[in-house]
Enzyme design. Structure first.
Site, short mmCIF file in Angstrom:
data_model
loop_
_atom_site.label_atom_id
_atom_site.label_comp_id
_atom_site.label_asym_id
_atom_site.label_seq_id
_atom_site.Cartn_x
_atom_site.Cartn_y
_atom_site.Cartn_z
N GLY A 35 0.62 -8.63 3.64
CA GLY A 35 -0.44 -8.61 4.62
C GLY A 35 -1.66 -8.70 3.11
N ASN A 36 -2.35 -8.45 3.74
CA ASN A 36 -4.02 -8.99 3.26
C ASN A 36 -4.98 -8.55 2.32
OD1 ASN A 36 -6.00 -9.02 5.25
ND2 ASN A 36 -4.43 -10.47 6.22
N HIS A 37 -6.33 -8.12 2.45
CA HIS A 37 -7.13 -7.18 1.37
C HIS A 37 -8.01 -6.88 2.52
CE1 HIS A 37 -4.56 -7.12 -2.64
NE2 HIS A 37 -4.91 -8.34 -2.51
N ALA A 97 -8.64 -10.41 10.21
CA ALA A 97 -8.21 -11.26 9.25
C ALA A 97 -6.12 -10.78 9.66
CB ALA A 97 -7.58 -10.26 8.25
#
Ligand code: CTP
Length: 401
Positions: free
Chosen positions: A210-212, A278
């Protein structure tokens, strides 16, 4: 539309008063603060205690409240000024006539005369009373003052007769007010789609890539769009943020593929789409059915490309104004312009990671808005809520041009 609004609800003495318990709950659920003024006769139909409990405010009837030690003055002027909108529901023929003629023999009528805000009234009475020329005169006179009528509906009446005079149902009253407040706003009658947050790409049942991204920018864009009168489809990847707004339909997804499907489901209906998510560019080629056990060997995971949601929307867009985001670290403006062309966008919002305070998980953002004519407008570092106002300002200018 009702979120954060102060609603002064006037309840007068008709059998439909019992429905105001539901009405109060719906107003509160829509985010309004509710204060209630009840006429003497209305309190025979609905209990002040019930209404005070639901509205979390004292319910007022008289100009004064007396207990053994003191007399309190219920200030109608303050009530009238507190209100962002006033709603008379049910409004009886008697009260409507008094409102139309400037009578002032109870707290509710004094509050009405003191209110500077929009006033809505939802009549409720028997069919012959509803048709009577005198009642019609009241309606016309009140509308000539700028008051807004929420018409009664036809159906079975408390008298057992059938006809026009039933108070509009509480959910219809709330919908009427929300639509009325939204009309005249720049995005009134328009639907918009916003993608927000990260996507999680599963490796096995317990792990993901995943991402932040927090989703904050997309959620702020959704809130602002709703404030401007739009109905919003907010397609969000996993996020801790919550949103309660009747005009925002939150569609929760996890992976890029789920976001792709959801975005395509609603795209046809909307006038504006903003891809603020995102989205993971790649996902593991296979997802293990069971948790991957560790071994002494290193682990390699093969990734395959996800479909580009924004690109695919650019391919099929007709009337939609399509906006993307670009996060760049070098040759920012040039790269953003290339992305705008490649994805057939109407505008792109560039945020540069080189700007302090801008980016993932931060409360602030610094953007440059570039449209398809390559007009460039750079903004200062601002909170994401303020950035959402700027972005919508740019979009609204272009869709109304
Ligand atoms: N986007 C999308 N679907 C994807 C990937 C990106 O809809 N599978 C959207 C994002 O929501 C954003 C824009 O495309 O609006 C970002 O474009 P992208 O080309 O992915 O740029 P970056 O990820 O910023 O950069 P790069 O290409 O340099 O990796």
């Amino acid at each position: 539309m009702l979120s954060g609004k102060n609603v002064l609800l006037g309840i007068t003495g008709g059998i439909a008063a019992y429905k105001t318990t539901f009405l109060v709950r719906l107003l509160i659920k829509a985010g309004a603060q509710v204060k209630i003024v009840l006429t003497e006769s209305a309190s025979s139909f609905v209990s002040p205690l019930t209404l005070a409990t639901l509205s979390k405010n004292p319910v007022l009837t008289n100009f004064t409240q007396t207990d053994e030690n003191s007399v309190d003055w219920n200030n109608h002027v303050e009530l009238g000024l507190w209100a962002d909108l006033m709603l008379m529901a049910p409004a009886t023929a008697n009260t409507l006539s008094k409102m139309a003629n400037g009578n002032c023999d109870n707290l509710l009528l004094a509050s009405y005369l003191s209110a500077k805000c929009p006033v809505y009234f939802a009549p409720a009475m028997d069919l012959d009373m509803y048709k009577h020329p005198s009642t019609k005169y009241s309606f016309e006179r009140l509308e000539s003052f700028g008051n807004i009528m929420i018409s009664a509906t036809a159906g079975e009446l408390a008298s057992g007769l059938h006809g026009e005079g039933r108070m509009a149902e509480p959910e219809d009253i709330v919908a009427f007010i929300e639509n009325h407040l939204a009309s005249g706003l720049p995005l009134s009658g328009k639907k918009v789609l916003i993608t927000a947050g990260p996507t999680y790409e599963a490796i096995d049942p317990v792990r993901f890539v995943g991402n932040h991204s927090s989703g904050k920018m997309g959620y702020e864009l959704a809130i602002k769009a709703a404030e401007l009168g739009a109905s919003v489809f907010l397609i969000s990847g996993p996020s801790n943020l919550t949103i309660h707004n009747n005009r925002i339909k939150l569609i929760k997804v996890v992976s890029a593929e789920e976001m792709y499907v959801a975005a395509h489901k609603y795209f046809n209906e909307v006038s504006v789409a903003i891809a603020a998510a995102a989205v993971a560019d790649y996902r593991p080629k296979t997802v293990a059915n069971q948790k991957i056990k560790k071994s002494d060997e290193d682990l390699s995971i093969e990734f395959v490309k996800n479909r580009d949601i924004l690109f695919s929307l650019g391919e099929i867009k007709e009337h939609q104004f399509l906006v993307g985001f670009a996060l760049e670290t070098e040759n920012e403006v040039e790269n953003a312009k290339k992305k705008l062309k490649k994805k057939n966008l109407d505008a792109i919002v560039l945020n540069s990671l080189n700007d302090a305070g801008a980016g993932f998980g931060k409360p602030t953002n610094k953007i440059t808005f570039i449209d398809k004519n390559l007009t460039i407008k750079a903004f200062e570092l601002k909170t994401k809520a303020e950035v959402a106002v700027d972005i919508w300002g740019e979009i609204v200018n272009r869709i109304h041009a």
